[in-house]
Write an enzyme that holds these catalytic residues in place. Structure first.
Site, PDB file in Angstrom:
ATOM      1  N   SER A  39       0.853  -1.190   0.000  1.00  0.00           N
ATOM      2  CA  SER A  39       0.000   0.000   0.000  1.00  0.00           C
ATOM      3  C   SER A  39       0.886   1.235   0.000  1.00  0.00           C
ATOM      4  O   SER A  39       1.996   1.216   0.554  1.00  0.00           O
ATOM      5  CB  SER A  39      -0.899   0.017   1.238  1.00  0.00           C
ATOM      6  OG  SER A  39      -1.576   1.264   1.361  1.00  0.00           O
TER       7      SER A  39
ATOM      8  N   TYR B 205      -2.148  -1.267  10.175  1.00  0.00           N
ATOM      9  CA  TYR B 205      -2.192  -1.446   8.718  1.00  0.00           C
ATOM     10  C   TYR B 205      -0.967  -0.830   8.060  1.00  0.00           C
ATOM     11  O   TYR B 205      -0.274  -1.474   7.261  1.00  0.00           O
ATOM     12  CB  TYR B 205      -3.466  -0.814   8.157  1.00  0.00           C
ATOM     13  CG  TYR B 205      -3.574  -0.892   6.646  1.00  0.00           C
ATOM     14  CD1 TYR B 205      -3.966  -2.073   6.026  1.00  0.00           C
ATOM     15  CD2 TYR B 205      -3.280   0.217   5.851  1.00  0.00           C
ATOM     16  CE1 TYR B 205      -4.061  -2.150   4.644  1.00  0.00           C
ATOM     17  CE2 TYR B 205      -3.371   0.143   4.470  1.00  0.00           C
ATOM     18  CZ  TYR B 205      -3.766  -1.041   3.870  1.00  0.00           C
ATOM     19  OH  TYR B 205      -3.848  -1.115   2.499  1.00  0.00           O
TER      20      TYR B 205
END
Length: 266
Positions: free
Chosen positions: A156, A170
Site C-alpha cells: 500500500s 495497517y
C-alpha cells in the site's frame, strides 16, 4: 539484435499455460488482478475466507477463463498450509502467487486495541510469508532462468508515506511487507523466482468504501491524474509483473496510485 526466444511482441503479455493463485481474490484488488490474469490466458485459483464469496466470485470470473475457488482463512498458519496443499495436490505447476488477502483497522491512538495488531499483522505480514514458505517448491519447479516464477505482494502507499488516517497496524504491516518483498527477492532470485510488491493508492473496494464515500472527491483531486484507480489499472500491473514483460524486475515496490505518492510535496 532480437532475442529469438522472445521475438513476438504479442507474447510479452501472454500468460497462456501459466497457473496462478490469488489470495483474497473474491473482491477488490484481488478480483481485479484475477480477472486480468485470466484475460491474459492464465488459469487462476482464488481464495477467500467465506465460501459464499468464493462461489460468487468464481461464477463472475468464469466468463474470463478457467478459474477455481478455495475457501481458506489465511490468518491461520494451518489454513495457509491447507490451501498450499490443495493448490499443488494434483502435481500441476504454480507459476504465479499473488499475496493479496489483507485487513485493516482504524481507531484513535488512545483506544487502538491490541487485537487489531494481531489480526492485521497475521493476515498482512505473516500470511504472505507462510504462503511463500509453503509454495516455494512448486514455484521453483515451474520456473526457468528465462521465465522465472513470480510472487506479487500487495502492499500500500500507506506503507510508503504517512497516512492521515489512524490505521497504525495497517500502515506498519504494509511497510513490513514491502521490506519482506526485498528480502525474499534477494533470496529467491537465484532460484529463478521474482518477488515484487504493488503499492496501491485509492481503488474501489470494501476496505476503502467508507473512506471513498466521505473523501473520494478530495482524494481524486489530490492525484495528478485526478481520479481514483480503476479495475484495468490493477489488472494491468498484475499482467505486467506476471508476464515476460516483467521478467527482469525483482525487489521493486511499485506505487499504482495516479502519482499521489511519487509526486507528494509534503
Amino acid at each position: 539484435m532480437t532475442d529469438a526466444r522472445f521475438s513476438s511482441h504479442t507474447a510479452l503479455f501472454d500468460l497462456a499455460g501459466k497457473r496462478a493463485l490469488v489470495t483474497g481474490g473474491t473482491r477488490g484488488i484481488g478480483l481485479m488482478m484475477a480477472r486480468g490474469l485470466l484475460q491474459a490466458g492464465a488459469r487462476v485459483v482464488i481464495s477467500s475466507r467465506k465460501a459464499d464469496a468464493c462461489r460468487e466470485a468464481q461464477s463472475h470470473l468464469s466468463a474470463f477463463g478457467d478459474v477455481h475457488a478455495i475457501p481458506a482463512d489465511l490468518s491461520r498458519h494451518e489454513e495457509c498450509l491447507r490451501l498450499a496443499d490443495l493448490v499443488t495436490a494434483d502435481g500441476e505447476g504454480l507459476h504465479i502467487l499473488v499475496n493479496n488477502a489483507g485487513a485493516t483497522w482504524g481507531a484513535p491512538l488512545e483506544s487502538f486495541p491490541d487485537s487489531a495488531w494481531d489480526k492485521v499483522l497475521d493476515l498482512n505480514v505473516k500470511s504472505p510469508f507462510w504462503m511463500v514458505q509453503a509454495l516455494v517448491p512448486a514455484l521453483r519447479d515451474a520456473s526457468t532462468a528465462d521465465d522465472p516464477a513470480r510472487i506479487i505482494n500487495i502492499g500500500s502507499i500507506d506503507g510508503l508515506r504517512v497516512s492521515p488516517l489512524p490505521a497504525y497496524s495497517y500502515a506498519s504491516s504494509k511497510a513490513a511487507l514491502h521490506q519482506l518483498t526485498r528480502v525474499l527477492a534477494r533470496e529467491l532470485g537465484p532460484q529463478h523466482i521474482t518477488v515484487n510488491a504493488v503499492a496501491p493508492g485509492p481503488f474501489p473496494s470494501k476496505m476503502m468504501a467508507a473512506t471513498l464515500d466521505e473523501f473520494g472527491d478530495a482524494i481524486a483531486a489530490s492525484a495528478p491524474l485526478r481520479r481514483i484507480g480503476r479495475d484495468d489499472d490493477m489488472a494491468g500491473i498484475a499482467v505486467f509483473l506476471a508476464s515476460r514483460a516483467g521478467a527482469y524486475l525483482t525487489g521493486a515496490i511499485i506505487p499504482v496510485d495516479g502519482g499521489i505518492f511519487t509526486t507528494a510535496s509534503d
